[in-house]
Design a protein around this motif. Structure first.
Motif, PDB file in Angstrom:
ATOM      1  N   LEU A 161       0.815  37.131  -9.797  1.00  0.00           N
ATOM      2  CA  LEU A 161      -0.615  36.834  -9.795  1.00  0.00           C
ATOM      3  C   LEU A 161      -1.481  38.086  -9.881  1.00  0.00           C
ATOM      4  N   MET A 162      -1.163  39.087  -9.064  1.00  0.00           N
ATOM      5  CA  MET A 162      -2.041  40.263  -8.979  1.00  0.00           C
ATOM      6  C   MET A 162      -1.833  41.240 -10.117  1.00  0.00           C
TER       7      MET A 162
ATOM      8  N   ASP B  10       0.317  40.554 -12.996  1.00  0.00           N
ATOM      9  CA  ASP B  10       0.837  39.949 -14.215  1.00  0.00           C
ATOM     10  C   ASP B  10       2.260  40.396 -14.534  1.00  0.00           C
TER      11      ASP B  10
ATOM     12  N   VAL C  56      -1.141  50.562  -9.066  1.00  0.00           N
ATOM     13  CA  VAL C  56      -2.557  50.866  -8.813  1.00  0.00           C
ATOM     14  C   VAL C  56      -3.306  50.995 -10.142  1.00  0.00           C
TER      15      VAL C  56
ATOM     16  N   MET D 232      -4.087  47.494 -11.379  1.00  0.00           N
ATOM     17  CA  MET D 232      -5.200  46.882 -10.640  1.00  0.00           C
ATOM     18  C   MET D 232      -6.547  47.488 -11.002  1.00  0.00           C
ATOM     19  N   SER D 233      -6.591  48.807 -11.127  1.00  0.00           N
ATOM     20  CA  SER D 233      -7.887  49.477 -11.268  1.00  0.00           C
ATOM     21  C   SER D 233      -8.260  49.785 -12.713  1.00  0.00           C
ATOM     22  N   GLY D 234      -7.262  49.841 -13.583  1.00  0.00           N
ATOM     23  CA  GLY D 234      -7.506  50.292 -14.948  1.00  0.00           C
ATOM     24  C   GLY D 234      -7.701  51.800 -15.033  1.00  0.00           C
ATOM     25  N   MET D 235      -7.357  52.505 -13.957  1.00  0.00           N
ATOM     26  CA  MET D 235      -7.510  53.964 -13.937  1.00  0.00           C
ATOM     27  C   MET D 235      -6.161  54.646 -13.724  1.00  0.00           C
TER      28      MET D 235
ATOM     29  N   PHE E 285      -3.562  57.196 -12.022  1.00  0.00           N
ATOM     30  CA  PHE E 285      -3.307  57.819 -10.718  1.00  0.00           C
ATOM     31  C   PHE E 285      -2.079  58.701 -10.856  1.00  0.00           C
TER      32      PHE E 285
ATOM     33  N   PHE F 268      -5.971  56.670  -0.974  1.00  0.00           N
ATOM     34  CA  PHE F 268      -6.387  55.471  -1.709  1.00  0.00           C
ATOM     35  C   PHE F 268      -5.159  54.635  -2.092  1.00  0.00           C
ATOM     36  N   VAL F 269      -4.184  55.309  -2.678  1.00  0.00           N
ATOM     37  CA  VAL F 269      -2.976  54.619  -3.169  1.00  0.00           C
ATOM     38  C   VAL F 269      -2.182  54.013  -2.013  1.00  0.00           C
TER      39      VAL F 269
ATOM     40  N   ALA G 139      -3.973  50.913  -0.745  1.00  0.00           N
ATOM     41  CA  ALA G 139      -3.831  49.790  -1.679  1.00  0.00           C
ATOM     42  C   ALA G 139      -2.433  49.174  -1.547  1.00  0.00           C
TER      43      ALA G 139
END
Ligand SMILES: [Fe+2]
Ligand SMILES: [Fe+2]
Lengths: 139, 152
Positions: free
Chosen positions: B19-20, B22, B70, B73-76, B78, B84-85, B88
């Motif tokens: 779900l989160m 894919d 990560v 989820m963020s499209g950024m 890392f 942050f990571v 998450a």
């Protein structure tokens, strides 16, 4: 964060709020993760944090009202999840102010918020849509 | 019995990754004696379980898998396991474990979870004198190990 059509629950007001939340959290994370020194981004971070504090409350209320309207059987459980998140945001922002706007806490907050929001919208809020579809009361 | 306790966790992990992130997932149950250690840098998340099933579940995520999660989820991009990571990842472990509690309650087990704790190491946790069940959750971005430790 990438907003996808499949995240929609079929209620324009709620879908619009979710899309807005995704956009705001994306901006928040982009600011948080940019290479600039913390002093240069703290104002923007604080501004987004303030917005989020109000906006999540508004959104949660609207979404709970919709759940009540369709007779969603898990409203109380869902409300508890919302309330826990509101309490977390409030606790973080209080600690953040108290310790003088330090970066580390915001990095932790950003990571958790990102994962929480995706899961909540994609998994938990979708269950509302499933229920509505099963009752054929969408729209 | 033992495999049944782990199943709610591996099912919850599959469902959450799907779900989160894919991601499609396959799960292997791993024999207790089999070593899962390799040389990859891992991030472990430990979540204590209280109630009818007292113990802890540890999720072990390879570093590159974590960074990819990560990113999805963020499209950024890392490149480091920073605060942050870790946060998450802790939330993802928290979500999986919360869903597993729902699965356990369907087996008439009423349990609760404590907040996630992050452990960075290349080794698994010390598991002496406990009952351990392991599963490997395989995804296109790497394998996540699940260790369920229940009281000895
Ligand atoms: Fe929502
Ligand atoms: Fe919600």
């Amino acid at each position: 964060m990438i907003w996808k059509e499949k995240y929609k629950i079929g209620v324009p007001e709620i879908d619009g709020q979710h899309e807005e939340l995704f956009a705001r959290v994306t901006t928040f994370v982009q600011t948080l993760r940019s290479d600039k020194p913390w002093e240069d981004k703290v104002a923007k971070v604080n501004e987004t944090l303030e917005f989020m504090k109000d906006y999540v409350v508004t959104h949660f209320q609207d979404e709970e009202a919709y759940q009540a309207e369709i007779g969603y059987p898990y409203l109380e459980k869902h409300r508890e999840v919302h309330n826990n998140m509101v309490a977390y945001v409030a606790a973080v922002s209080e600690e953040y102010e108290k310790e003088g706007y330090k970066e580390e806490l915001m990095q932790q907050f950003g990571g958790r918020l990102l994962a929480w929001l995706i899961n909540h919208v994609v998994a938990e809020d979708q269950k509302i849509a499933e229920y509505a579809r099963s009752k054929e009361v969408t729209q | 019995m033992s495999k049944d306790l782990l199943a709610p966790f591996s099912n919850a992990a599959s469902q959450t990754f799907k779900l989160m992130l894919d991601l499609d997932v396959t799960t292997d149950m791993v024999e207790t004696s089999e070593s899962l250690h390799d040389n990859k840098e891992k991030i472990g998340i430990v979540i204590e379980i209280t109630g009818d099933l007292a113990g802890e579940v540890m999720y072990s995520f390879p570093k590159d898998t974590t960074l990819e999660m990560v990113k999805i989820m963020s499209g950024m991009e890392f490149s480091e396991i920073d605060e942050f990571v870790k946060s998450a990842l802790g939330e993802i472990a928290n979500i999986i474990s919360g869903n597993a509690m729902t699965g356990l309650s369907q087996n008439q087990l009423s349990c609760d979870i404590r907040p996630p704790q992050i452990v960075e190491s290349r080794e698994g946790a010390n598991t002496e004198g406990c009952s351990i069940q392991r599963a490997k959750v395989k995804t296109a971005i790497g394998d996540v190990e699940l260790n369920l430790r229940t009281g000895s």
